[in-house]
Design a protein around this motif. Sequence first.
Motif, PDB file in Angstrom:
ATOM      1  N   GLU A  77       0.807  -1.210   0.000  1.00 15.23           N
ATOM      2  CA  GLU A  77       0.000   0.000   0.000  1.00 15.23           C
ATOM      3  C   GLU A  77       0.844   1.267   0.000  1.00 15.23           C
ATOM      4  OE1 GLU A  77      -2.626  -0.204   3.310  1.00 15.23           O
ATOM      5  OE2 GLU A  77      -3.771  -1.910   2.533  1.00 15.23           O
ATOM      6  N   ASP A  78       2.116   1.124   0.320  1.00 22.80           N
ATOM      7  CA  ASP A  78       2.994   2.285   0.390  1.00 22.80           C
ATOM      8  C   ASP A  78       3.388   2.810  -0.989  1.00 22.80           C
ATOM      9  OD1 ASP A  78       4.523   4.192   1.741  1.00 22.80           O
ATOM     10  OD2 ASP A  78       6.328   2.967   1.631  1.00 22.80           O
ATOM     11  N   VAL A  79       3.136   2.031  -2.055  1.00 23.88           N
ATOM     12  CA  VAL A  79       3.563   2.450  -3.387  1.00 23.88           C
ATOM     13  C   VAL A  79       2.615   3.516  -3.936  1.00 23.88           C
ATOM     14  CG1 VAL A  79       2.218   0.789  -4.740  1.00 23.88           C
ATOM     15  CG2 VAL A  79       4.435   1.555  -5.584  1.00 23.88           C
ATOM     16  N   ASN A  80       3.171   4.434  -4.709  1.00 25.24           N
ATOM     17  CA  ASN A  80       2.371   5.450  -5.383  1.00 25.24           C
ATOM     18  C   ASN A  80       1.454   4.753  -6.401  1.00 25.24           C
ATOM     19  OD1 ASN A  80       1.356   7.538  -6.957  1.00 25.24           O
ATOM     20  ND2 ASN A  80       3.346   8.336  -7.580  1.00 25.24           N
ATOM     21  N   PRO A  81       0.127   4.856  -6.283  1.00 26.25           N
ATOM     22  CA  PRO A  81      -0.778   4.156  -7.210  1.00 26.25           C
ATOM     23  C   PRO A  81      -0.537   4.531  -8.669  1.00 26.25           C
ATOM     24  CG  PRO A  81      -2.000   5.032  -5.327  1.00 26.25           C
ATOM     25  CD  PRO A  81      -0.621   5.606  -5.249  1.00 26.25           C
ATOM     26  N   GLU A  82      -0.048   5.736  -8.908  1.00 26.12           N
ATOM     27  CA  GLU A  82       0.172   6.166 -10.286  1.00 26.12           C
ATOM     28  C   GLU A  82       1.322   5.393 -10.938  1.00 26.12           C
ATOM     29  OE1 GLU A  82      -1.579   7.814 -13.227  1.00 26.12           O
ATOM     30  OE2 GLU A  82      -2.187   8.482 -11.219  1.00 26.12           O
ATOM     31  N   VAL A  83       2.243   4.883 -10.123  1.00 30.09           N
ATOM     32  CA  VAL A  83       3.323   4.050 -10.647  1.00 30.09           C
ATOM     33  C   VAL A  83       2.746   2.789 -11.289  1.00 30.09           C
ATOM     34  CG1 VAL A  83       5.216   2.521  -9.953  1.00 30.09           C
ATOM     35  CG2 VAL A  83       5.174   4.895  -9.156  1.00 30.09           C
ATOM     36  N   VAL A  84       1.812   2.153 -10.596  1.00 26.69           N
ATOM     37  CA  VAL A  84       1.195   0.929 -11.115  1.00 26.69           C
ATOM     38  C   VAL A  84       0.393   1.237 -12.371  1.00 26.69           C
ATOM     39  CG1 VAL A  84      -0.404  -0.955 -10.597  1.00 26.69           C
ATOM     40  CG2 VAL A  84       1.134  -0.090  -8.812  1.00 26.69           C
ATOM     41  N   ARG A  85      -0.361   2.331 -12.344  1.00 25.96           N
ATOM     42  CA  ARG A  85      -1.161   2.695 -13.522  1.00 25.96           C
ATOM     43  C   ARG A  85      -0.258   2.978 -14.718  1.00 25.96           C
ATOM     44  NH1 ARG A  85      -4.911   4.882  -9.634  1.00 25.96           N
ATOM     45  NH2 ARG A  85      -3.722   6.814  -9.385  1.00 25.96           N
ATOM     46  N   TYR A  86       0.843   3.685 -14.482  1.00 24.52           N
ATOM     47  CA  TYR A  86       1.772   4.011 -15.570  1.00 24.52           C
ATOM     48  C   TYR A  86       2.327   2.741 -16.215  1.00 24.52           C
ATOM     49  CZ  TYR A  86       5.726   5.950 -18.120  1.00 24.52           C
ATOM     50  OH  TYR A  86       6.617   6.282 -19.122  1.00 24.52           O
TER      51      TYR A  86
END
Length: 225
Positions: free
Chosen positions: A155-164
């Motif tokens: 959960e600590d990861v920036n969600p936009e990283v996954v979307r990108y």
Amino acid sequence: MTVNLTRIYTKLGDGGETHLGDMSRVSKLDPRVEAYGTVDELNATLGVALLQPGLPQSFAEWLRRVQNDLLDLGADLSVPAAPVEDSSSGKAERERLRIGAPYTEWLEHACDEVNAKLKPLRSFVIPGGTPASAHLHVCRTVCRRAERRAIAVGEDVNPEVVRYLNRLSDLLFILGRAVNEGSSNEDPPTQPAGSEPEERSKSQAASEPLWDPGAHGSNTAPQSA
């Protein structure tokens, strides 16, 4: 953001640990290190794809932009999100480089622009066709793995990283198709005299190999060379 590299080896990682972007020490097997390490691998595979013949110049320019954006993404992954500020300390968190929605939106526009010009798919694509397309599919699969590694950070990861990373894998798939389709629009090679029409059609369709479900059933005996 200033980067100064005066010495490449430091010996600080000889014990199996490394510094994150916030200078905290973690194992080199930490999920966050695995994530940005896989993004680095993805960037390297893009560098190889850029060397392949048949890659349109416009696509090459896009991929070079992506390579720079992946370094931004790696920087984002390398720094954990700051804990909630302790109001009693009064210390403000240093501003960090983070991936935002515009990064992903650019990928979506690129996907839409190219995909609108492609023929509808009638089956799953088998990686191959041309060298450029085959390498783009390698990049796509590494990108998918980078996406999984980013999710594993938690959960600590920036969600936009996954979307990108998700959109980037889509773009790489679309570019791979476009490179093959562009190749198929070129004048087909001259077929040997006596070639059957079916052989000629298979040769022309080879620019985008497609999955043929059950084409080689277990009862099919291998043919001698």
